[in-house]
Design an enzyme around this catalytic site. Structure first.
Site, PDB file in Angstrom:
ATOM      1  N   LEU A  53      53.764  43.211  44.485  1.00 36.93           N
ATOM      2  CA  LEU A  53      52.748  42.328  43.927  1.00 36.93           C
ATOM      3  C   LEU A  53      52.187  41.495  45.065  1.00 36.93           C
ATOM      4  CD1 LEU A  53      54.149  40.712  40.623  1.00 36.93           C
ATOM      5  CD2 LEU A  53      52.470  42.550  40.842  1.00 36.93           C
ATOM      6  N   ASP A  54      50.914  41.112  44.966  1.00 37.59           N
ATOM      7  CA  ASP A  54      50.351  40.169  45.926  1.00 37.59           C
ATOM      8  C   ASP A  54      51.212  38.914  45.959  1.00 37.59           C
ATOM      9  OD1 ASP A  54      48.238  41.850  46.406  1.00 37.59           O
ATOM     10  OD2 ASP A  54      46.818  40.771  45.133  1.00 37.59           O
ATOM     11  N   ARG A  55      51.244  38.268  47.108  1.00 39.82           N
ATOM     12  CA  ARG A  55      52.028  37.035  47.252  1.00 39.82           C
ATOM     13  C   ARG A  55      51.597  35.984  46.229  1.00 39.82           C
ATOM     14  NH1 ARG A  55      51.694  32.143  50.008  1.00 39.82           N
ATOM     15  NH2 ARG A  55      49.580  32.626  50.700  1.00 39.82           N
TER      16      ARG A  55
END
Length: 323
Positions: A145-147
């Site tokens: 997942l994106d940060r």
């Protein structure tokens, strides 16, 4: 086809949940010593660092013995060392375990925590944290997942099984449901499926859409709308392009709240500023376990603050803008 010989196991243990760097010396080159190659690889400005590491015995060969400062270059040789990492601001939110068995660990990742070590976020990543907290050095991520996105992430316990779980995501055999908070636009006809071609160039923060064969498909549904002109949206990505949901919501004229890249790239916030998380959550994962055959239906327990506390969110946004 000739099969590649796997590299030897690392003679160095992990440090803070981070694997040591492994370097295989190229088969051809003009380097006389291991030092010369490492200096060229890391850059001349790092020559002093390389010398200090070699003098301290921090660069080792496959047998675990330190590589001497003047050791001759041997084509195909493997060496290992640990990078010296700068301090990182801790992300002050816990990782919640949603499911754990002998094959996988599924966690509910908070906003601002990277999934895997990358860039300036290394020890403060979900993977490094979990390796430390669960004492599972071999733990690996099946996807990312994106940060800035919160929600469900699947990790694998056994390296030999990682490919089977990664293939679930590659082959689109995982049903993923996201939730987002964004402006409510009554003129926007929903539900709808958005199809476009998204390009993400290395070194450029924001992805963008171009003409051509679609490589990104997202279904967008409005769940409800409420206070402060906001809507709660249900997003179902059929593909997994970088920033796909963020790009598609922005293209519909309803960018996700707290997004620092869309519609415009905002100035970086100071390290440790966790007041305005991106209002995007990986809410559900549903898949058939490729190893056990178990049907998994997992759900995040997190909430999106802009929806549950819109006045508090607006106040935090105003405070951030005033600085």
């Amino acid at each position: 086809m000739r099969r590649r010989t796997p590299p030897p196991p690392s003679p160095l243990p992990q440090r803070d949940g981070i694997d040591p760097v492994r370097v295989r010396l190229p088969g051809e080159g003009t380097w006389a010593t291991v030092r010369e190659h490492l200096v060229e690889r890391l850059g001349a400005a790092r020559a002093g660092v390389v010398d200090a590491m070699l003098e301290a015995g921090l660069v080792v060969g496959a047998d675990g013995r330190p590589v001497a400062p003047g050791a001759a270059y041997v084509p195909g040789m493997f060496v290992w060392y640990h990078r010296e990492l700068p301090p990182e601001v801790p992300v002050p939110f816990p990782l919640e375990i949603v499911h754990r068995d002998e094959h996988i660990v599924v966690v509910d990742k908070p906003h601002f925590l990277a999934t895997t070590p990358r860039g300036s976020h290394v020890t403060e990543s979900a993977l490094a944290r979990l390796r430390r907290e669960l004492d599972i050095p071999a733990l690996g991520a099946a996807h990312r997942l994106d940060r800035l996105t919160a929600g469900l992430v699947l990790f694998t316990v056994r390296p030999e099984e990682r490919g089977a779980y990664q293939s679930l995501f590659r082959d689109r055999l995982v049903r993923k449901v996201y939730e987002a908070v964004a402006p409510y636009a009554p003129e926007l006809t929903l539900p709808r499926t958005v199809r476009s071609r998204i390009v993400k160039e290395r070194g450029i923060l924001a992805a963008y859409e171009v003409a051509g064969e679609p490589n990104a498909v997202s279904r967008v549904e409005l769940v409800e709308h409420g206070a402060r002109g906001l809507g709660r949206y249900r997003l179902l990505p059929a593909t997994g392009q970088t920033h796909q949901l963020r790009v598609h919501m922005n293209s519909l004229g309803v960018p996700i709240l707290g997004d620092p890249l869309y519609p415009e790239v905002a100035a970086p916030v100071p390290a440790g500023d966790f007041r305005r998380p991106l209002q995007l959550l990986a809410r559900e994962l549903e898949f058939t376990d490729p190893v056990t055959g178990t049907e998994h239906r997992l759900r995040s327990g997190r909430v999106l603050e802009a929806w549950t506390s819109p006045d508090g969110w607006a106040a935090a946004a105003s405070a951030g803008a005033a600085q």
